[in-house]
Scaffold this motif. Sequence first.
Motif, PDB file in Angstrom:
ATOM      1  N   UNK A 501      -1.858 -77.830  31.686  1.00 19.71           N
ATOM      2  CA  UNK A 501      -0.697 -78.693  31.448  1.00 19.71           C
ATOM      3  C   UNK A 501      -0.774 -79.980  32.264  1.00 19.71           C
ATOM      4  N   UNK A 502      -1.214 -79.873  33.519  1.00 19.48           N
ATOM      5  CA  UNK A 502      -1.333 -81.072  34.353  1.00 19.48           C
ATOM      6  C   UNK A 502      -2.383 -82.035  33.802  1.00 19.48           C
ATOM      7  N   UNK A 503      -3.504 -81.503  33.340  1.00 12.93           N
ATOM      8  CA  UNK A 503      -4.539 -82.377  32.776  1.00 12.93           C
ATOM      9  C   UNK A 503      -4.063 -83.066  31.508  1.00 12.93           C
ATOM     10  N   UNK A 504      -3.334 -82.344  30.664  1.00 17.14           N
ATOM     11  CA  UNK A 504      -2.796 -82.963  29.448  1.00 17.14           C
ATOM     12  C   UNK A 504      -1.764 -84.027  29.790  1.00 17.14           C
ATOM     13  N   UNK A 505      -0.931 -83.736  30.764  1.00 15.41           N
ATOM     14  CA  UNK A 505       0.063 -84.726  31.205  1.00 15.41           C
ATOM     15  C   UNK A 505      -0.631 -85.978  31.713  1.00 15.41           C
ATOM     16  N   UNK A 506      -1.701 -85.780  32.487  1.00 15.88           N
ATOM     17  CA  UNK A 506      -2.430 -86.934  33.011  1.00 15.88           C
ATOM     18  C   UNK A 506      -3.024 -87.771  31.890  1.00 15.88           C
ATOM     19  N   UNK A 507      -3.698 -87.126  30.937  1.00 11.58           N
ATOM     20  CA  UNK A 507      -4.355 -87.867  29.856  1.00 11.58           C
ATOM     21  C   UNK A 507      -3.337 -88.693  29.075  1.00 11.58           C
ATOM     22  N   UNK A 508      -2.255 -88.057  28.658  1.00 10.01           N
ATOM     23  CA  UNK A 508      -1.246 -88.747  27.849  1.00 10.01           C
ATOM     24  C   UNK A 508      -0.570 -89.850  28.649  1.00 10.01           C
ATOM     25  N   UNK A 509      -0.181 -89.543  29.859  1.00 11.86           N
ATOM     26  CA  UNK A 509       0.551 -90.522  30.678  1.00 11.86           C
ATOM     27  C   UNK A 509      -0.337 -91.691  31.078  1.00 11.86           C
ATOM     28  N   UNK A 510      -1.602 -91.418  31.385  1.00 12.38           N
ATOM     29  CA  UNK A 510      -2.503 -92.495  31.790  1.00 12.38           C
ATOM     30  C   UNK A 510      -2.745 -93.455  30.632  1.00 12.38           C
ATOM     31  N   UNK A 511      -2.926 -92.917  29.437  1.00 10.49           N
ATOM     32  CA  UNK A 511      -3.114 -93.771  28.268  1.00 10.49           C
ATOM     33  C   UNK A 511      -1.896 -94.658  28.060  1.00 10.49           C
ATOM     34  N   UNK A 512      -0.711 -94.088  28.143  1.00 13.06           N
ATOM     35  CA  UNK A 512       0.517 -94.861  27.947  1.00 13.06           C
ATOM     36  C   UNK A 512       0.697 -95.896  29.055  1.00 13.06           C
ATOM     37  N   UNK A 513       0.432 -95.513  30.290  1.00 13.75           N
ATOM     38  CA  UNK A 513       0.625 -96.429  31.422  1.00 13.75           C
ATOM     39  C   UNK A 513      -0.400 -97.551  31.432  1.00 13.75           C
ATOM     40  N   UNK A 514      -1.572 -97.320  30.826  1.00 12.61           N
ATOM     41  CA  UNK A 514      -2.640 -98.326  30.835  1.00 12.61           C
ATOM     42  C   UNK A 514      -2.603 -99.237  29.619  1.00 12.61           C
ATOM     43  N   UNK A 515      -1.659 -99.020  28.725  1.00 10.50           N
ATOM     44  CA  UNK A 515      -1.640 -99.768  27.469  1.00 10.50           C
ATOM     45  C   UNK A 515      -0.966-101.126  27.572  1.00 10.50           C
ATOM     46  N   UNK A 516      -0.485-101.504  28.762  1.00 13.20           N
ATOM     47  CA  UNK A 516       0.150-102.807  28.934  1.00 13.20           C
ATOM     48  C   UNK A 516      -0.881-103.903  28.681  1.00 13.20           C
ATOM     49  N   UNK A 517      -0.498-104.976  27.939  1.00 11.01           N
ATOM     50  CA  UNK A 517      -1.482-106.023  27.599  1.00 11.01           C
ATOM     51  C   UNK A 517      -2.118-106.706  28.794  1.00 11.01           C
ATOM     52  N   UNK A 518      -1.455-106.710  29.946  1.00 11.76           N
ATOM     53  CA  UNK A 518      -2.018-107.363  31.129  1.00 11.76           C
ATOM     54  C   UNK A 518      -2.930-106.441  31.923  1.00 11.76           C
ATOM     55  N   UNK A 519      -3.024-105.183  31.485  1.00  9.83           N
ATOM     56  CA  UNK A 519      -3.895-104.258  32.177  1.00  9.83           C
ATOM     57  C   UNK A 519      -3.549-104.151  33.652  1.00  9.83           C
ATOM     58  N   UNK A 520      -4.563-104.353  34.498  1.00 15.53           N
ATOM     59  CA  UNK A 520      -4.375-104.237  35.946  1.00 15.53           C
ATOM     60  C   UNK A 520      -4.445-105.597  36.630  1.00 15.53           C
ATOM     61  N   UNK A 521      -4.248-106.659  35.858  1.00 14.87           N
ATOM     62  CA  UNK A 521      -4.401-108.010  36.398  1.00 14.87           C
ATOM     63  C   UNK A 521      -3.472-108.267  37.576  1.00 14.87           C
ATOM     64  N   UNK A 522      -2.269-107.729  37.516  1.00 14.77           N
ATOM     65  CA  UNK A 522      -1.303-107.931  38.600  1.00 14.77           C
ATOM     66  C   UNK A 522      -1.364-106.827  39.652  1.00 14.77           C
ATOM     67  N   UNK A 523      -2.376-105.995  39.583  1.00 14.31           N
ATOM     68  CA  UNK A 523      -2.509-104.893  40.515  1.00 14.31           C
ATOM     69  C   UNK A 523      -2.300-103.563  39.809  1.00 14.31           C
ATOM     70  N   UNK A 524      -2.501-102.485  40.546  1.00 15.38           N
ATOM     71  CA  UNK A 524      -2.354-101.149  39.976  1.00 15.38           C
ATOM     72  C   UNK A 524      -0.890-100.742  40.058  1.00 15.38           C
ATOM     73  N   UNK A 525      -0.229-100.494  38.919  1.00 18.91           N
ATOM     74  CA  UNK A 525       1.181-100.099  38.944  1.00 18.91           C
ATOM     75  C   UNK A 525       1.382 -98.790  39.706  1.00 18.91           C
ATOM     76  N   UNK A 526       2.556 -98.650  40.276  1.00 19.09           N
ATOM     77  CA  UNK A 526       2.873 -97.446  41.051  1.00 19.09           C
ATOM     78  C   UNK A 526       2.714 -96.190  40.223  1.00 19.09           C
ATOM     79  N   UNK A 527       3.082 -96.259  38.943  1.00 18.33           N
ATOM     80  CA  UNK A 527       3.001 -95.079  38.100  1.00 18.33           C
ATOM     81  C   UNK A 527       1.559 -94.600  37.964  1.00 18.33           C
TER      82      UNK A 527
END
Length: 590
Positions: A501-527
Motif C-alpha cells: 500500500x505504501x509503494x502504491x501511494x508513493x507511485x500515485x502521489x509522486x506522479x501527481x506531485x511531479x506533474x506541475x508544469x514548472x517541475x522542480x525549477x523553484x525547488x523541491x516542493x515539501x510534498x
Amino acid sequence: MFFYQDLESFVNKYFSEQMLQLNIPGAVFVLVKDGKLLLSKGYGFANLDKKIVVTPERTLFRLGSISKLLTATAIMQLAEVGKLNLFEDINTYLKEFQIPAKYSQPITVANLLTHTAGFEEHSIGLETLNPSELIPLGKYFANRIPPRVMPPGKTISYSNHGMGLAGYLVEVVAGMPFEQYVQENIFQPLEMYHSSFEIPAHLADDLAVGYEYESDNYQAVPFSYIKIPPGGSLNATVTDISHFIMAHLQNGCYKNRQILYQTTALEMHQQQFTNDPRLPGFTYGFYEDYKNNQRVIQHGGTVRGFASLLFLLPEQDLGFFIAVNSLEFKFVADFANQFLDKYYPVPKSCFVPQRLPNCEQRLQDFIGYYRNQGNSQFTIQKISTLFSQIRVAANEDSLLIPGFSQDEESHQWVEVEPLLFQRIDDDRLLACRKDDQGSITYLFMGISTFEKLHWYESSPFHFVILAFCVLIFLGSCIIFLGLGMVNISQSPDLLSLAIASLNLIFIISFVLASSHPNGLTYGVPTIIIILLTIPIITAALTLGLIMFTLLGWNSQNWTLWQRLDYSLMSIASITFTFWLRYWNLLGFKF
C-alpha cells in the motif's frame, strides 16, 4: 541575393497568421543588414490587462539564454586584454571554491564557452519567485556546483551552470559585480539604455508580461528570478538588441566604438568545438547551423512566458532578432526556417542524399534507445529521462528517428558517409560515434548529444519492471483487503500489506506531485520531500519481509501458497527498491 523590398509584408503575414494560430499575445522583430536597421516592429500586446501594445523602442522582453551571448562577449573582452586566458584551468581564477579534479584534464574557460566542461546539468531550484532568495554568484556556486560527469572536451553538453560560472569569472577577474561590468562595458558603449540583468525601477513598467494559454484564456505567469543571471536573466528591447547585433556583424564595432577587437570578434564567431567535424558546433557563445548553404550563428532563449532567437548570417552581414511573450519557441524557429527558404532558397534537388550502398546490415548497429546527455543523472530529475528517451529504428535503407515535437512524425535518415546520415527531406545531418570496440556510443544531431543506452537502461525495460511491481502490489492489496484474507494478528500479512500500500501511494502521489508544469525549477516542493520518506520506510520494511519469507519456507505451518505469495511479494519489493535507487528516488537526492 537579398530582396528586402517585400520584407515587411513577409514578416507581417507570418506574424499575423502564426500569432493567431499559436495564441501569442505579443511579439517583436528587428532585422539588420550591412550595418543598417531595415525593419523594427512590434505586434500585439505587452500587457493584455492594461492594453499596452508592444513597441520596439520601449517594450522589454525576457531573453533567457540569449544572456549567454553577453556573458561570452564579456569573457572575450577580458581575454583580449590579457586578464583571462581561455585555455587556463578555471581553478586558477576561482577564490571562494575550487572545481574538484575528477579527471586529469582541467576545465578551461574555453570549455565553459563551448559547453564542453563535462558538468551534469539540472534545473532544481534554479529560479525563485522571491528576490530575497537570490545570493551572490560565488556563494551559489560554492554550494551548488554541479558534479563533473565526463572529461572536458569530450562532447557538447549544454550547461546553464557552465555559462553561469563564466559570468562569475567575469566578476572575479574584473573585480566588480557581473551586472555592473556588463553595464559599463557592453550596454553603455552600445547605447543599450533599456537593457538590464536586474530590472531597475524606471524600467519595470516597460517589461512585457509573459503568458500561458490555457482553457481558452491567457494566464499571466509570475515573474521569476534566475539564480545564475549570466545564464538567463537578460531583459532588453528589440532596439537595444539591434545594436548588439550590429556590433557583432561589424566585428566588434558600433558607431566607431569597439567593444571587441576585430581579431577577437572573428575568433569568437569561428567554430571552436564540434562533436563531429562534419556537423555544426559551438563558437565562443553562439551555436552554429548550416541551412540552404548558409552558415548561421545564433542563440535561442526561453524562460517561462517568453521565447526568443538571435540569428546572424555573418557572410551576408545580416542578423535578426525575434521575441514573443509566450513560451512558443516553435514560432521563432519556424520563422528562421521560412526566412531562409524565402530569401536564400536552394533547389529541392540539393536535398537529395546519395546513399551509401549495402547499408542494411550496418543500420542494425544504430538501433536502440538514446537519452539526451544534458539530462541529470545524479538527482531526482533523472526520472524525466524515463519519458524523454528517443527510439532509433530502421527499415531496409534508412534510420527512423522521431521528431521532437508532439505533432511531428518520425523522419527518415540515410547514410551518406560512414557514421553520417542526412534527412531525406532537407539538408540536416546527424553523426554517430563508436567506441574502441566498434559499438555505437553517441548520436549527434546539431549541437545535441544523445548517448546510446544499454538494454537495461531503456524505457521499455524499466516500464516493464514498474508494471510488474505495481501488479504485485495491487494484487497483494486486493488479496489482503478486497478478499478479506488479511490477518492483522499475523505480522507477515500486516508487513506485506503495509509495503504494498505504501509503494502504491508513493507511485500515485509522486506522479501527481511531479506533474506541475514548472517541475522542480523553484525547488523541491515539501510534498515531494515528504513522499521521498516512503521509499526509505518501505526499503526497511522489505528487510523484515525477506526475513519472514525465509522463515516461512522453513516453517511447517506455512502452505505452499503462502510461501509463493510472500516470495513473489519479496521479489517485487526488492526489485522496486533497486528501481527507485536507479532513478535517484531512494533518499533525498536534490
